[in-house]
Design an enzyme around this catalytic site. Structure first.
Site, PDB file in Angstrom:
ATOM      1  CG  HIS A   1      -0.928  -5.264   1.973  1.00  0.00           C
ATOM      2  ND1 HIS A   1      -0.307  -5.106   3.176  1.00  0.00           N
ATOM      3  CD2 HIS A   1      -0.875  -4.028   1.388  1.00  0.00           C
ATOM      4  CE1 HIS A   1       0.119  -3.858   3.315  1.00  0.00           C
ATOM      5  NE2 HIS A   1      -0.247  -3.169   2.241  1.00  0.00           N
TER       6      HIS A   1
ATOM      7  CB  SER B   1      -0.978   0.001   1.177  1.00  0.00           C
ATOM      8  OG  SER B   1      -0.304  -0.262   2.386  1.00  0.00           O
TER       9      SER B   1
ATOM     10  CG  HIS C   1       5.799  -8.981   8.187  1.00  0.00           C
ATOM     11  ND1 HIS C   1       6.771  -8.168   7.661  1.00  0.00           N
ATOM     12  CD2 HIS C   1       4.675  -8.227   8.285  1.00  0.00           C
ATOM     13  CE1 HIS C   1       6.257  -6.959   7.465  1.00  0.00           C
ATOM     14  NE2 HIS C   1       4.986  -6.965   7.834  1.00  0.00           N
TER      15      HIS C   1
ATOM     16  CG  ASP D   1      -3.548  -7.990   8.826  1.00  0.00           C
ATOM     17  OD1 ASP D   1      -4.072  -6.906   9.124  1.00  0.00           O
ATOM     18  OD2 ASP D   1      -2.780  -8.140   7.861  1.00  0.00           O
TER      19      ASP D   1
ATOM     20  NE  ARG E   1       2.142  -3.709  12.394  1.00  0.00           N
ATOM     21  CZ  ARG E   1       2.054  -3.807  11.067  1.00  0.00           C
ATOM     22  NH1 ARG E   1       1.597  -2.783  10.353  1.00  0.00           N
ATOM     23  NH2 ARG E   1       2.411  -4.912  10.446  1.00  0.00           N
TER      24      ARG E   1
HETATM   25  N1  NMX Z   1       1.139 -19.816   6.322  1.00  0.00           N
HETATM   26  C1  NMX Z   1       1.614 -20.747   5.470  1.00  0.00           C
HETATM   27  N2  NMX Z   1       2.642 -20.558   4.640  1.00  0.00           N
HETATM   28  C2  NMX Z   1       3.263 -19.363   4.710  1.00  0.00           C
HETATM   29  C3  NMX Z   1       2.861 -18.364   5.607  1.00  0.00           C
HETATM   30  C4  NMX Z   1       1.742 -18.614   6.423  1.00  0.00           C
HETATM   31  N3  NMX Z   1       1.248 -17.698   7.245  1.00  0.00           N
HETATM   32  N4  NMX Z   1       3.672 -17.295   5.448  1.00  0.00           N
HETATM   33  C5  NMX Z   1       4.541 -17.611   4.476  1.00  0.00           C
HETATM   34  N5  NMX Z   1       4.292 -18.867   4.023  1.00  0.00           N
HETATM   35  C6  NMX Z   1       4.925 -19.548   2.915  1.00  0.00           C
HETATM   36  C7  NMX Z   1       4.781 -18.686   1.661  1.00  0.00           C
HETATM   37  O1  NMX Z   1       3.495 -18.844   1.078  1.00  0.00           O
HETATM   38  C8  NMX Z   1       5.912 -19.197   0.819  1.00  0.00           C
HETATM   39  O2  NMX Z   1       5.502 -20.411   0.237  1.00  0.00           O
HETATM   40  P1  NMX Z   1       5.933 -20.802  -1.283  1.00  0.00           P
HETATM   41  O3  NMX Z   1       7.408 -20.919  -1.232  1.00  0.00           O
HETATM   42  O4  NMX Z   1       5.210 -22.063  -1.516  1.00  0.00           O
HETATM   43  O5  NMX Z   1       5.479 -19.667  -2.142  1.00  0.00           O
HETATM   44  C9  NMX Z   1       6.983 -19.490   1.863  1.00  0.00           C
HETATM   45  O6  NMX Z   1       6.299 -19.632   3.121  1.00  0.00           O
HETATM   46  C10 NMX Z   1       8.017 -18.396   2.004  1.00  0.00           C
HETATM   47  O7  NMX Z   1       7.348 -17.165   2.259  1.00  0.00           O
HETATM   48  P2  NMX Z   1       8.046 -16.027   3.142  1.00  0.00           P
HETATM   49  O8  NMX Z   1       9.293 -15.644   2.451  1.00  0.00           O
HETATM   50  O9  NMX Z   1       8.143 -16.438   4.552  1.00  0.00           O
HETATM   51  O10 NMX Z   1       6.950 -14.854   3.107  1.00  0.00           O
HETATM   52  P3  NMX Z   1       6.739 -13.721   2.023  1.00  0.00           P
HETATM   53  O11 NMX Z   1       7.663 -12.593   2.325  1.00  0.00           O
HETATM   54  O12 NMX Z   1       6.795 -14.252   0.630  1.00  0.00           O
HETATM   55  O13 NMX Z   1       5.240 -13.303   2.303  1.00  0.00           O
HETATM   56  C11 NMX Z   1       3.342 -12.856   3.667  1.00  0.00           C
HETATM   57  C12 NMX Z   1       4.847 -12.598   3.465  1.00  0.00           C
HETATM   58  C13 NMX Z   1       2.872 -11.913   4.772  1.00  0.00           C
HETATM   59  C14 NMX Z   1       2.606 -12.525   2.374  1.00  0.00           C
HETATM   60  C15 NMX Z   1       3.123 -14.334   4.070  1.00  0.00           C
HETATM   61  O14 NMX Z   1       3.761 -14.589   5.305  1.00  0.00           O
HETATM   62  C16 NMX Z   1       1.671 -14.740   4.151  1.00  0.00           C
HETATM   63  O15 NMX Z   1       1.105 -15.109   3.119  1.00  0.00           O
HETATM   64  N6  NMX Z   1       1.029 -14.626   5.354  1.00  0.00           N
HETATM   65  C17 NMX Z   1      -0.395 -14.869   5.492  1.00  0.00           C
HETATM   66  C18 NMX Z   1      -1.167 -13.667   4.969  1.00  0.00           C
HETATM   67  C19 NMX Z   1      -1.018 -12.491   5.902  1.00  0.00           C
HETATM   68  O16 NMX Z   1      -1.127 -12.597   7.122  1.00  0.00           O
HETATM   69  N7  NMX Z   1      -0.814 -11.285   5.313  1.00  0.00           N
HETATM   70  C20 NMX Z   1      -0.776 -10.042   6.093  1.00  0.00           C
HETATM   71  C21 NMX Z   1       0.626  -9.434   6.194  1.00  0.00           C
HETATM   72  C22 NMX Z   1       0.591  -8.184   7.018  1.00  0.00           C
HETATM   73  N8  NMX Z   1      -0.162  -7.126   6.383  1.00  0.00           N
HETATM   74  O17 NMX Z   1      -0.978  -6.516   7.009  1.00  0.00           O
HETATM   75  O18 NMX Z   1       0.019  -6.823   5.200  1.00  0.00           O
HETATM   76  C1  MLT Z   2       1.987  -3.494   6.568  1.00  0.00           C
HETATM   77  O1  MLT Z   2       1.601  -2.983   7.619  1.00  0.00           O
HETATM   78  O2  MLT Z   2       2.075  -2.844   5.518  1.00  0.00           O
HETATM   79  C2  MLT Z   2       2.250  -4.952   6.552  1.00  0.00           C
HETATM   80  O3  MLT Z   2       2.722  -5.417   7.770  1.00  0.00           O
HETATM   81  C3  MLT Z   2       3.020  -5.438   5.369  1.00  0.00           C
HETATM   82  C4  MLT Z   2       4.459  -5.043   5.248  1.00  0.00           C
HETATM   83  O4  MLT Z   2       4.999  -4.260   6.002  1.00  0.00           O
HETATM   84  O5  MLT Z   2       5.108  -5.597   4.333  1.00  0.00           O
END
Ligand code: NMX
Ligand code: MLT
Length: 440
Positions: free
Chosen positions: A271, A241, A318, A373, A327
């Site tokens: 996100h 964002s 994350h 979240d 947070r």
């Molecule tokens: N549950 C299961 N698998 C996960 C999770 C999770 N919560 N988090 C990461 N992984 C997996 C991810 O999908 C990836 O799999 P693949 O290699 O098959 O693509 C692998 O672990 C490596 O990912 P990371 O490098 O740890 O995480 P990345 O930086 O790519 O993504 C998020 C960060 C936040 C997108 C990821 O942790 C996620 O999908 N979390 C769940 C959704 C979430 O809570 N999003 C909100 C983030 C905060 N916000 O407000 O924006």
């Molecule tokens: C955010 O607050 O924007 C989320 O935690 C995602 C991020 O920092 O990458």
């Protein structure tokens, strides 16, 4: 001129020479190299954005203007008898780097009050959305609709100098922020309360008025709103964002277009939309458990079932953080104090125990800990805001505070159009082949 704008002008005058000197004398000094992994892996860790408003340390979490979140909550002025600080004070801090006095907070409060009336046509646009539209789509469209009010666009057409772009941008930001509580709560009323709008109360602060217009009169919901907007406001510049808002604004699109774009980025499930995903998931667990508290073993099974179905655990993991998100901890602290007996809080609490070891064992996520979240929706649910599709709007109102502050500073420091270079897969393969020849 408002105290805030005057202070901002001083800060801009102090800061501009620093940026100008860096560009003039050090433009070729190398800050970072880019790896193939970063190019193909979502640019993780690549240092290519600048902001002085917030900084995210993987272990410590976010700092706003150098202050950790606990420090921010301790130092910012609070309304009388309340636990959480004024959002107005946060905006002052993000923009100027100074902790405001009560008088300075009230100056921002008065400015927002002068600008809070929403034009009739915005209500009409919200009314005209087809049924089942997502609240984030309506929110984004309502902000875009306001674009015709942009002071910056008019000044730009009239030919103001680049050095003054920040000034009408500041005016646009103040005008838009002041209206967000009304826009958000009207979307809520329209979608979930038969369009019964509650008039705003100019005697209240930004978040207090928001809580009032939501129709939640329970004690602490105003403080929940203050906490919610403050913790979501900024998370340095690389998140989707913030980065979107900055990128779109770099084309000199005005605040309305830029904030609407950042809202669209926030609406993705990886996100900001994850907060509604968490509640949907929690509800599924509750249904399966027949509304009783599950044992840790039952909860573990549910988490594994989700992972084995190829889904992510929403609210966990994350891209930068490698510890529990502060947070999350602030919301947990609030819940331990006020919502300890809430059934859903007990679910969130058990998940905090069982998910990290499971994600470690699963072996994929680099960060097994909860993010913001994982907790926010549960608190809303407790106060009767159970329509979880709406939760990302709450995130968006907070995030707009940080992104508008960033865009004002982008203009103040006269950052140029953002335009990185792309290359082709062939080119990467050639670079890799040349690198192996050199190594060999
Ligand atoms: N549950 C299961 N698998 C996960 C999770 C999770 N919560 N988090 C990461 N992984 C997996 C991810 O999908 C990836 O799999 P693949 O290699 O098959 O693509 C692998 O672990 C490596 O990912 P990371 O490098 O740890 O995480 P990345 O930086 O790519 O993504 C998020 C960060 C936040 C997108 C990821 O942790 C996620 O999908 N979390 C769940 C959704 C979430 O809570 N999003 C909100 C983030 C905060 N916000 O407000 O924006
Ligand atoms: C955010 O607050 O924007 C989320 O935690 C995602 C991020 O920092 O990458």
């Amino acid at each position: 001129m408002s105290i805030l704008k005057e202070r901002l002008r001083q800060k801009i005058n102090e800061c501009r020479p620093r940026t100008e000197r860096l560009m003039r004398e050090y433009r070729d000094v190398k800050v970072a190299d880019v790896t193939v992994g970063q190019l193909l892996g979502g640019m993780r860790g690549l240092k290519c954005l600048v902001t002085d408003i917030s900084y995210l340390d993987p272990l410590e979490g976010i700092r706003y203007r150098g202050y950790t979140l606990p420090e921010v909550f301790k130092k910012l002025p609070k309304p009388k008898g309340k636990e959480m600080p004024y959002v107005e004070g946060l905006f002052f801090l993000l923009l100027t780097g100074d902790i405001p006095t009560e008088a300075e907070v009230h100056d921002v409060l008065d400015e927002f009050n002068k600008r809070r009336i929403l034009p009739r046509y915005v209500y009409e646009v919200i009314d005209s959305f087809p049924c089942c539209s997502h609240p984030m789509s309506i929110f984004s469209a309502a902000i875009t609709t306001l674009q015709r009010e942009s002071f910056f666009s008019k000044k730009y057409e009239a030919g103001i100098p680049k050095s003054e772009y920040w000034d009408p941008t500041f005016e646009d930001a103040m005008n838009l922020l002041a209206k967000l509580p009304e826009i958000g709560t009207y979307i809520y009323a329209k979608l979930y309360r038969d369009g019964k709008r509650i008039q705003s109360n100019p005697g209240l602060d930004f978040a207090g008025n928001f809580a009032h217009m939501m129709g939640v009169e329970e004690p602490y919901y105003d403080d929940v709103s203050r906490m919610n907007f403050i913790i979501h406001s900024d998370h340095e510049s690389g998140n989707v964002s913030a980065h979107t808002g900055h990128l779109v604004a770099s084309s000199l699109a005005d605040i309305y277009l830029s904030i609407s774009a950042m809202i669209n980025g926030l609406a993705g499930p990886l996100h900001g939309l994850a907060n509604q995903g968490v509640l949907r998931w929690l509800q599924a667990i509750m249904e399966k458990m027949d509304n009783r508290i599950p044992s840790e073993d039952e909860m573990k099974q549910f988490v594994w079932d989700t992972l084995n179905a190829g889904q992510v655990i929403p609210g966990y993991g994350h891209a930068v953080l490698r510890k529990t998100d502060p947070r999350y901890l602030l919301q947990r602290e609030f819940s331990l104090k006020h919502l300890q007996d809430d059934l859903l809080f007990k679910y969130v609490d058990i998940l905090y125990k069982v998910v990290p070891p499971i994600l470690k064992e699963h072996g994929k996520a680099k960060n097994p800990w909860p993010n913001v979240d994982a907790h926010s929706g549960m608190i809303q649910w407790h106060y009767g805001v159970t329509e979880y599709d709406f939760y990302t709007v709450l995130f968006g109102i907070g995030r707009a505070i940080g992104i508008t502050a960033n865009i004002i500073w982008d203009r103040a420091l006269m950052y140029p159009l953002e335009r990185p270079k792309s290359i082709t897969t062939d080119m990467i393969e050639e670079i890799v082949a040349n690198a192996s020849k050199t190594d060999g």
